[in-house]
Design an enzyme around this catalytic site. Sequence first.
Site, short mmCIF file in Angstrom:
data_model
loop_
_atom_site.label_atom_id
_atom_site.label_comp_id
_atom_site.label_asym_id
_atom_site.label_seq_id
_atom_site.Cartn_x
_atom_site.Cartn_y
_atom_site.Cartn_z
N ASP A 125 16.52 1.75 -41.88
CA ASP A 125 16.54 0.40 -42.83
C ASP A 125 17.25 0.71 -44.28
O ASP A 125 16.75 1.79 -44.84
CB ASP A 125 15.23 -0.40 -43.21
N ASP B 46 11.96 -1.22 -43.66
CA ASP B 46 11.29 -1.31 -44.85
C ASP B 46 9.86 -1.85 -45.01
O ASP B 46 9.29 -2.04 -46.10
CB ASP B 46 12.44 -1.89 -45.98
N SER B 47 9.64 -2.48 -43.75
CA SER B 47 8.36 -3.00 -43.61
C SER B 47 7.14 -1.93 -43.96
O SER B 47 6.09 -2.15 -44.24
CB SER B 47 8.25 -3.65 -42.19
N GLU C 1 20.56 -6.20 -43.92
CA GLU C 1 20.07 -7.59 -43.81
C GLU C 1 21.66 -8.57 -44.03
O GLU C 1 22.16 -8.10 -45.11
CB GLU C 1 18.86 -8.02 -44.67
N LYS D 155 20.13 0.05 -40.40
CA LYS D 155 20.13 -1.41 -40.49
C LYS D 155 20.31 -2.12 -41.79
O LYS D 155 19.87 -1.66 -42.81
CB LYS D 155 18.90 -1.94 -39.68
N GLU E 147 15.28 -12.69 -36.45
CA GLU E 147 14.01 -12.79 -36.88
C GLU E 147 13.56 -14.17 -37.24
O GLU E 147 14.11 -14.85 -38.08
CB GLU E 147 13.63 -11.84 -38.32
O1 KIV Z 1 11.59 -3.61 -41.72
C1 KIV Z 1 11.30 -4.00 -40.36
O2 KIV Z 1 10.50 -3.32 -39.81
C2 KIV Z 1 12.29 -5.01 -39.99
C3 KIV Z 1 11.87 -5.29 -38.66
C4 KIV Z 1 10.77 -6.51 -38.62
C5 KIV Z 1 13.07 -5.93 -38.13
O3 KIV Z 1 13.11 -5.22 -40.46
#
Ligand code: KIV
Length: 277
Positions: A84, A45-46, A116, A114, A183
């Site tokens: 994500d 989600d970056s 969090e 993924k 992280e």
């Molecule tokens: O969103 C993302 O790119 C991430 C990485 C920084 C691990 O969660």
Amino acid sequence: MKRFSTQDFLHKKTDGQKITVLTAYDFPTARMVDEADINAILVGDSLGNVVLGYETTIPVTLDEVVYHTKAVVRGSNQAMIIADMPFLTYHTGTADALRHAGRLMQEGGAQAVKLEGGQERVEVIKAMVDAGIPVMGHLGLTPQSVHQLGGFKVQGKTESAAKRLLEDALALEEAGVFALVLELIPAVLAKQITDKLKVPTIGIGAGVGCDGQVLVIHDMLGFTSNKTPKFVKKYCNLHDQIGNALKKYKDEVENGQFPGEEHSIVHQNEPDLPKLY
Ligand code: KIV
């Protein structure tokens, strides 16, 4: 070609081989990452920060991650694709989390998701794993909680915070995650967690003791002029290279240097052109 799998993640840890992960959000980038034999691509989600221009990852929607995941899947053959789960797509109950992860896999084509968080996510992770959804955990600096954490700060610095992180990591492993992102935590703590877990840890700003590493591709390629965190190594400076190419194009168009003859259609024998007048 067979894609890298959750089993391969585990085997690499057992064999003492490092796991390579990068983010990607579109077809051509995914193709290059795949061709470089990177083990897994995270459609993080970056993308909110580096592609969509948001200040945090919080505005990123499930539809946006599905859309970008599809492009990344089309651009890759061998890498495992991990999508994500955006903010609030797994916090409102197990049924919602399953449905949302299901969209990332069924519509997006991801092989894993993924999310969090620590012990508070155990119930939802267990339900997802029971449903056959491979889950990667994410501890330490969890950007979706940036407002609660009071900024993008190093986590696990006090003894109690470090203890809590270790407990969270063990709880996530017990719940069934196949790997865990760590992280922005001290390298010594990341190494301790890595040694305690059977599943691999993937570090970002967590030192060399992790079982693998992940970076945001725009950061490591120097795509933007933004200041990047200390833990990012810039392997090239695309911002300057692209900027120079764009300036050169502008100059060449303005002074008539482009297009030259080699970029123009020139017939040996001019065809009969229709008479316009
Ligand atoms: O969103 C993302 O790119 C991430 C990485 C920084 C691990 O969660």
